[in-house]
Design a protein around this motif. Sequence first.
Motif, PDB file in Angstrom:
ATOM      1  N   HIS A 127       0.873  -1.242  -0.040  1.00  0.00           N
ATOM      2  CA  HIS A 127      -0.033  -0.026   0.065  1.00  0.00           C
ATOM      3  C   HIS A 127       0.947   1.256   0.025  1.00  0.00           C
ATOM      4  O   HIS A 127       1.869   1.102   0.687  1.00  0.00           O
ATOM      5  N   GLN A 128       0.380   2.088  -0.725  1.00  0.00           N
ATOM      6  CA  GLN A 128       1.264   3.521  -0.826  1.00  0.00           C
ATOM      7  C   GLN A 128       0.236   4.770  -0.516  1.00  0.00           C
ATOM      8  O   GLN A 128      -0.956   4.871  -0.837  1.00  0.00           O
ATOM      9  N   MET A 129       0.949   5.875   0.039  1.00  0.00           N
ATOM     10  CA  MET A 129       0.039   7.095   0.048  1.00  0.00           C
ATOM     11  C   MET A 129       1.016   8.258  -0.338  1.00  0.00           C
ATOM     12  O   MET A 129       2.097   8.167  -0.077  1.00  0.00           O
ATOM     13  N   LEU A 130       0.417   9.332  -0.766  1.00  0.00           N
ATOM     14  CA  LEU A 130       1.102  10.598  -1.036  1.00  0.00           C
ATOM     15  C   LEU A 130       1.380  11.472   0.174  1.00  0.00           C
ATOM     16  O   LEU A 130       0.281  11.600   0.646  1.00  0.00           O
ATOM     17  N   ALA A 131       2.600  11.670   0.445  1.00  0.00           N
ATOM     18  CA  ALA A 131       2.597  12.552   1.546  1.00  0.00           C
ATOM     19  C   ALA A 131       3.210  13.924   1.025  1.00  0.00           C
ATOM     20  O   ALA A 131       4.288  14.242   0.405  1.00  0.00           O
ATOM     21  N   ARG A 132       2.234  14.749   1.181  1.00  0.00           N
ATOM     22  CA  ARG A 132       2.538  16.087   0.883  1.00  0.00           C
ATOM     23  C   ARG A 132       3.239  16.947   2.082  1.00  0.00           C
ATOM     24  O   ARG A 132       3.251  16.486   2.970  1.00  0.00           O
ATOM     25  N   ARG A 133       3.803  18.317   1.690  1.00  0.00           N
ATOM     26  CA  ARG A 133       4.228  19.013   2.697  1.00  0.00           C
ATOM     27  C   ARG A 133       3.342  18.931   4.139  1.00  0.00           C
ATOM     28  O   ARG A 133       2.218  19.363   3.921  1.00  0.00           O
ATOM     29  N   GLY A 134       3.904  18.750   5.131  1.00  0.00           N
ATOM     30  CA  GLY A 134       3.140  18.837   6.566  1.00  0.00           C
ATOM     31  C   GLY A 134       3.637  17.777   7.385  1.00  0.00           C
ATOM     32  O   GLY A 134       4.669  17.223   7.179  1.00  0.00           O
ATOM     33  N   GLU A 135       2.773  17.551   8.539  1.00  0.00           N
ATOM     34  CA  GLU A 135       3.151  16.835   9.635  1.00  0.00           C
ATOM     35  C   GLU A 135       2.204  15.519   9.943  1.00  0.00           C
ATOM     36  O   GLU A 135       1.134  15.899   9.442  1.00  0.00           O
ATOM     37  N   TYR A 136       3.005  14.497  10.033  1.00  0.00           N
ATOM     38  CA  TYR A 136       2.331  13.352  10.304  1.00  0.00           C
ATOM     39  C   TYR A 136       2.464  12.599  11.403  1.00  0.00           C
ATOM     40  O   TYR A 136       3.248  11.799  11.343  1.00  0.00           O
ATOM     41  N   PRO A 137       1.867  12.960  12.622  1.00  0.00           N
ATOM     42  CA  PRO A 137       2.205  12.465  14.093  1.00  0.00           C
ATOM     43  C   PRO A 137       1.949  11.022  14.059  1.00  0.00           C
ATOM     44  O   PRO A 137       2.662  10.483  15.051  1.00  0.00           O
ATOM     45  N   ASP A 138       1.208  10.526  13.149  1.00  0.00           N
ATOM     46  CA  ASP A 138       0.584   8.979  13.653  1.00  0.00           C
ATOM     47  C   ASP A 138       0.484   8.673  12.238  1.00  0.00           C
ATOM     48  O   ASP A 138      -0.377   9.029  11.322  1.00  0.00           O
ATOM     49  N   ASN A 139       1.273   7.614  11.853  1.00  0.00           N
ATOM     50  CA  ASN A 139       1.044   6.967  10.464  1.00  0.00           C
ATOM     51  C   ASN A 139      -0.540   6.816   9.893  1.00  0.00           C
ATOM     52  O   ASN A 139      -0.803   6.621   8.874  1.00  0.00           O
ATOM     53  N   GLN A 140      -1.224   6.417  11.039  1.00  0.00           N
ATOM     54  CA  GLN A 140      -2.689   5.803  10.770  1.00  0.00           C
ATOM     55  C   GLN A 140      -3.423   7.135  10.126  1.00  0.00           C
ATOM     56  O   GLN A 140      -4.251   6.933   9.344  1.00  0.00           O
ATOM     57  N   ARG A 141      -2.845   8.438  10.456  1.00  0.00           N
ATOM     58  CA  ARG A 141      -3.718   9.797   9.877  1.00  0.00           C
ATOM     59  C   ARG A 141      -3.066   9.714   8.377  1.00  0.00           C
ATOM     60  O   ARG A 141      -3.936  10.530   7.570  1.00  0.00           O
ATOM     61  N   LEU A 142      -1.796   9.429   8.139  1.00  0.00           N
ATOM     62  CA  LEU A 142      -1.407   9.542   6.833  1.00  0.00           C
ATOM     63  C   LEU A 142      -1.822   8.296   5.870  1.00  0.00           C
ATOM     64  O   LEU A 142      -2.398   8.597   4.692  1.00  0.00           O
ATOM     65  N   MET A 143      -1.725   7.171   6.334  1.00  0.00           N
ATOM     66  CA  MET A 143      -2.032   6.154   5.544  1.00  0.00           C
ATOM     67  C   MET A 143      -3.253   5.292   5.727  1.00  0.00           C
ATOM     68  O   MET A 143      -3.731   4.425   4.896  1.00  0.00           O
ATOM     69  N   GLY A 144      -4.229   5.562   6.468  1.00  0.00           N
ATOM     70  CA  GLY A 144      -5.426   5.215   6.789  1.00  0.00           C
ATOM     71  C   GLY A 144      -5.447   3.703   7.533  1.00  0.00           C
ATOM     72  O   GLY A 144      -4.323   3.257   7.730  1.00  0.00           O
ATOM     73  N   MET A 145      -6.555   3.330   7.798  1.00  0.00           N
ATOM     74  CA  MET A 145      -6.589   2.185   8.525  1.00  0.00           C
ATOM     75  C   MET A 145      -6.249   0.797   7.714  1.00  0.00           C
ATOM     76  O   MET A 145      -6.025  -0.261   8.344  1.00  0.00           O
ATOM     77  N   THR A 146      -6.103   0.872   6.400  1.00  0.00           N
ATOM     78  CA  THR A 146      -5.838  -0.488   5.700  1.00  0.00           C
ATOM     79  C   THR A 146      -4.436  -0.674   5.550  1.00  0.00           C
ATOM     80  O   THR A 146      -4.064  -1.680   4.964  1.00  0.00           O
ATOM     81  N   MET A 147      -3.403   0.271   5.980  1.00  0.00           N
ATOM     82  CA  MET A 147      -1.965   0.002   5.839  1.00  0.00           C
ATOM     83  C   MET A 147      -1.452  -0.276   7.087  1.00  0.00           C
ATOM     84  O   MET A 147      -2.285  -0.378   8.265  1.00  0.00           O
ATOM     85  N   SER A 148      -0.290  -1.037   7.214  1.00  0.00           N
ATOM     86  CA  SER A 148       0.239  -1.358   8.460  1.00  0.00           C
ATOM     87  C   SER A 148       0.765  -0.125   9.277  1.00  0.00           C
ATOM     88  O   SER A 148       0.635   0.891   8.743  1.00  0.00           O
ATOM     89  N   ASP A 149       1.256  -0.112  10.349  1.00  0.00           N
ATOM     90  CA  ASP A 149       1.417   0.865  11.090  1.00  0.00           C
ATOM     91  C   ASP A 149       3.067   1.705  10.937  1.00  0.00           C
ATOM     92  O   ASP A 149       3.364   2.664  11.382  1.00  0.00           O
ATOM     93  N   CYS A 150       3.788   0.612  10.053  1.00  0.00           N
ATOM     94  CA  CYS A 150       4.933   1.278   9.869  1.00  0.00           C
ATOM     95  C   CYS A 150       5.369   1.619   8.346  1.00  0.00           C
ATOM     96  O   CYS A 150       4.785   0.987   7.439  1.00  0.00           O
TER      97      CYS A 150
END
Length: 183
Positions: free
Chosen positions: A58-81
Motif C-alpha cells: 500500500h502507498q500514500m502520497l505525503a505532501r508538505r506537512g506533519e504526520y504525527p501518527d502514520n494512521q492519519r497518513l496511511m489510513g486504517m488499511t495499511m500497516s503501522d510502519c
Amino acid sequence: MSLFSFQIIFYEDKNFQGRSYETSSDCAELTSYLSRCNSCRVESGCFMVYERPNFMGHQMLARRGEYPDNQRLMGMTMSDCIRSCRMIPMHRGPFRMKIYERENFQGQSHELMEDCDNIMDRYRMSDCQSCNVMDGHWLMYEQPNYRGRMMYLRPGEYRSMRDMGMGPMDMRIGSIRRIMDSC
C-alpha cells in the motif's frame, strides 16, 4: 531551502519521537536507518510512502506537512510502519498517458491528458490492466472520485497492473489524477 528541494524526516515513534532519519531522495529500505517508522514530517516536496520495502505494498502520497501518527497518513488499511519512500520530482509541461483495458497494451485504449474522476463513466472501460505514461507523474485510485487505495506511476510502460507490488491485486482502477507540482 530552495523552492526545488525535497526533504522528509522519518521518526521511529509517533509524535516525532525517537530516532530520526532525513532524506531528500528515494529510500528502498528505511529499516536500514530506523528500527521502525511511525511518524514523519515532509519539510518540502512530495513523497510516496510505502508499507513494504522496495516501494511495494500500500502507498500514500505525503505532501508538505506533519504526520504525527502514520494512521492519519496511511489510513486504517495499511500497516503501522512506513518501510520505503520515493521522491516525486516536479514536472513542468504536458501530462500524457494511455490506458488499456487488458494487460500488455491490449483491448480498448484511451489517452489521458487531464484528471479523470470516473474511468467507467467517461470511457466505458470495464477495467484498466496496463498503461503507458508518456509525460508527468500520476496517481491511480481504486475507486471513482480519487478514493481508496492508490498507485503512483511515473513515466514508463506498465504491462500489467497486477505486477505493481500492491499485494493481492483485486484493485480496479476507478479514477486517475495528475500529480501537479504544487505538492
